[in-house]
Design an enzyme around this catalytic site. Structure first.
Site, mmCIF file in Angstrom:
data_model
loop_
_atom_site.group_PDB
_atom_site.id
_atom_site.type_symbol
_atom_site.label_atom_id
_atom_site.label_comp_id
_atom_site.label_asym_id
_atom_site.label_seq_id
_atom_site.Cartn_x
_atom_site.Cartn_y
_atom_site.Cartn_z
ATOM 1 N N LEU A 164 -9.796 1.670 14.918
ATOM 2 C CA LEU A 164 -10.916 2.223 15.675
ATOM 3 C C LEU A 164 -12.167 1.365 15.507
ATOM 4 O O LEU A 164 -12.842 1.035 16.490
ATOM 5 C CB LEU A 164 -11.195 3.664 15.248
ATOM 6 N N TYR B 183 0.830 -1.209 0.000
ATOM 7 C CA TYR B 183 0.000 0.000 0.000
ATOM 8 C C TYR B 183 0.864 1.259 0.000
ATOM 9 O O TYR B 183 0.705 2.157 -0.833
ATOM 10 C CB TYR B 183 -0.913 -0.033 1.226
ATOM 11 N N ARG C 224 0.240 6.537 17.312
ATOM 12 C CA ARG C 224 -0.404 7.229 16.202
ATOM 13 C C ARG C 224 -1.016 8.533 16.696
ATOM 14 O O ARG C 224 -1.372 8.653 17.868
ATOM 15 C CB ARG C 224 -1.506 6.359 15.568
ATOM 16 N N ASP D 102 5.363 -3.023 10.499
ATOM 17 C CA ASP D 102 4.689 -1.811 10.964
ATOM 18 C C ASP D 102 5.669 -0.673 11.176
ATOM 19 O O ASP D 102 6.893 -0.858 11.220
ATOM 20 C CB ASP D 102 3.946 -2.092 12.276
#
Length: 363
Positions: free
Chosen positions: A204, A157, A227, A319
């Site tokens: 979320l 991505y 984040r 990550d």
């Protein structure tokens, strides 16, 4: 108000209009301007209240269709929000993720360069790559990017989005602005697995689903990653600050100088540095908010559980440990700074999720 906002002959094309950000942007355009909207997406279930609006035209179509791309590029302002952007798909569907985030935007950019449209392209904060916990602010025009190996398909991505940015920036005759979102949150975000979507949504909606189902919140690799979460309402305010500056004069065509040209050929971070939190801390905040909404003691809710990235997302997961945006450019060029605090954004998001899905949920 910018007089251009009062122009009832002006049409903005919103690609990805039926999505999370697109639905909020559409509402704002109809409420704050007299513009018409040409909305393109694969579904519009978030927009049931707007489908018959006299100023809207909706097209259920895909950017893979060249005829659709050409039609979109006929409008003077094109906002491209379309993307496959859920981490669970980056590993198993890498080729489709790359097509969605590079091939299709490149085709749209090429068409906009030919027609003279202003393209506002949504990229991602992931183009900064594998930042470490100790990393400082990420600067749009100077921070280097480091990505994981090819075997870590998690980066399909991010690398597709970065290549799309480079293509857009190098395309002769294109008037463009790139937006790099930092974890936008709010009502209508993502989906509930097994109800109106499949797979694993972003964090979320993932946590919200677990809370509603009485399941432990899963902390990938212990939830140590940090984040900066940003309210979607701040994101929409940023876009209007951008429109206000970019539409300060005639759009024209080609590369001539026009009023507001300082926002063209620019990438902007859109985030809220004051809302930085680790994923583990986010889990505890959401547990507390959910307990308040339910009128129960937080101790009655399951404790979060740690799980490895590969166990949760599959092979190829990797990550970034921290993404802290510099927002100085948006403040300098547009006078914009995100203002909605984290707890307010989380409570609005979770309240909507609970109200929308609050029935006996089973996968």
């Amino acid at each position: 108000m910018n007089p251009r906002f009062d122009d009832s002959s002006f049409t903005v094309a919103i690609v990805g209009c039926g999505g999370f950000i697109g639905s909020h942007l559409l509402d704002a355009v109809l409420e704050r301007t007299r513009w018409r909207v040409f909305g393109v997406d694969l579904d519009f279930y978030r927009l049931q209240h707007r489908l018959n609006h006299e100023r809207c035209e909706f097209l259920c179509a895909d950017l893979a269709d060249p005829a659709v791309v050409e039609r979109i590029a006929q409008f003077p302002l094109v906002v491209n929000l379309a993307a496959i952007c859920t981490p669970s798909r980056y590993m198993g569907e890498a080729c489709e993720v790359i097509r969605s985030n590079y091939d299709h935007p490149a085709a749209l950019a090429t068409a906009c360069a030919k027609s003279g449209s202003w393209l506002v392209h949504f990229s991602t904060s992931e183009i900064y790559g594998k930042t470490a916990v100790e990393s400082g602010e990420l600067l749009e025009d100077s921070t280097p990017a480091v990505f994981g190996p090819v075997t870590a398909s998690r980066w399909s991505y991010a690398t597709a989005k970065l290549l799309a940015e480079r293509f857009i920036a190098g395309l002769p005759g294109l008037r463009w602005t790139v937006v790099r979102p930092f974890n936008f949150v709010g009502p209508y975000m993502d989906f509930m697995p097994g109800v109106d979507g499949e797979g694993i949504p972003r964090v979320l909606a993932n946590f919200s689903t677990a809370l509603l189902r009485g399941e432990p919140l899963k902390l990938v690799n212990g939830g140590k990653a940090k984040r900066c979460f940003t309210s979607v309402h701040d994101a929409v305010d940023f876009l209007f600050a951008l429109f206000d500056a970019g539409l300060g004069g005639s759009l024209g065509s080609g590369n001539e100088t026009v009023p507001g040209a300082g926002v063209f050929s620019q990438a902007f971070n859109v985030g809220n540095p004051g809302n930085e939190v680790s994923v583990a801390e986010l889990a505890q905040k959401m547990r507390a908010i959910f307990a308040k909404l339910r009128g129960v003691d937080v101790s009655s809710l399951p404790e979060p559980q740690s799980v490895s990235g590969e166990e949760y997302y599959g092979a190829g997961y990797d990550d970034s440990m921290r993404r802290m945006p510099s927002v100085a450019k948006a403040e300098r060029l547009l006078g914009f700074r995100a203002r909605i605090p984290l707890d307010t954004a989380l409570e609005e998001s979770l309240s909507w999720f609970v109200k929308h899905y609050d029935v006996a949920q089973t996968p």
